[in-house]
Design an enzyme around this catalytic site. Sequence first.
Site, short mmCIF file in Angstrom:
data_model
loop_
_atom_site.label_atom_id
_atom_site.label_comp_id
_atom_site.label_asym_id
_atom_site.label_seq_id
_atom_site.Cartn_x
_atom_site.Cartn_y
_atom_site.Cartn_z
N TYR A 50 -19.28 -1.36 15.58
CA TYR A 50 -19.83 -1.79 14.59
C TYR A 50 -21.37 -1.23 14.43
O TYR A 50 -21.67 -0.80 13.24
CB TYR A 50 -19.86 -3.38 14.42
N GLY A 65 -19.24 -10.13 -1.55
CA GLY A 65 -19.66 -10.37 -0.34
C GLY A 65 -21.00 -11.52 -0.43
O GLY A 65 -21.35 -11.78 -1.55
#
Length: 295
Positions: free
Chosen positions: A124, A10
Amino acid sequence: MNILLIGKNGQLGWELARALSPLGRLTALSRAELDLTDAEAIRQAVRHVGPALIVNAAAYTAVDRAQQERETVFAVNAAAPRILAEEAKRLGAALIHYSTDYVFDGGKNAPYQEIDAPRPLNVYGESKLEGERAIEALAPSYLILRLSWVYGLRGGNFLRTILLLAKERDELRVVDDQIGAPTWSRLIAEASAAIVAQAHAHGGIAEFLADKGGLYHLASAGQTSWCGFAQAIIAHAPLLARRPPVVPIPSREYPLPAPRPAYSVLDSSRAARVFGVALPDWRLSLLSCLADMMP
């Protein structure tokens, strides 16, 4: 010191791999190497490495898609951190975990402090808050860093999106009524490594974070809107053949499945006081990041 880094590919994980590798024996795992929806796989990975420090840079970050994939989002952002906290406790290890400004609802008009009550607006944010709380309840030695508007030259993020759109469109229309602090992933990684290095000088990471750890905010100084961020990118990015105008619009003209906080600036002064880490103004950080684009 054995260090286990989760989420190595990431935008933050890639920077962390570089920053942490001088500090110990680093084992870094990608999404392909460790499925964070598989509880047993997580346990086995941690026990195989036997780390003194677990660094979790992995997360489900597709904010809009999260609205429709609640089970997966909570598995990655809430259940996986809980398992990591359990394993850290079992091993006597420390855990560093990254959270988000999206745990707040944006109703405040001054930078959010760690003591402010979180009220996430979307799935989220809810999942990240649950992950925070699981770690706080279970891990005896931990550091949770809440981040804001993370970007870099790798992975999917706002900076790379704007650079791509600049090549394709004659005009960019960008929301101007959401305020935050764009934060370069490299500076987050360097600050994290600086904290780990301090632990080396104070007898060990687990003891150090048991004493000084907890929940901290870590974001660039200053603030801007998404539109202001986009305008700065277009103005200063090197090698752009086209620099289309960036037009401010209200959020209502760009509706998205997941609501966002109108204001999510983080007060990072506590991290500066305790660890001596403070990130520069977002404009300076952006210029440094864009300079890395030069061959």
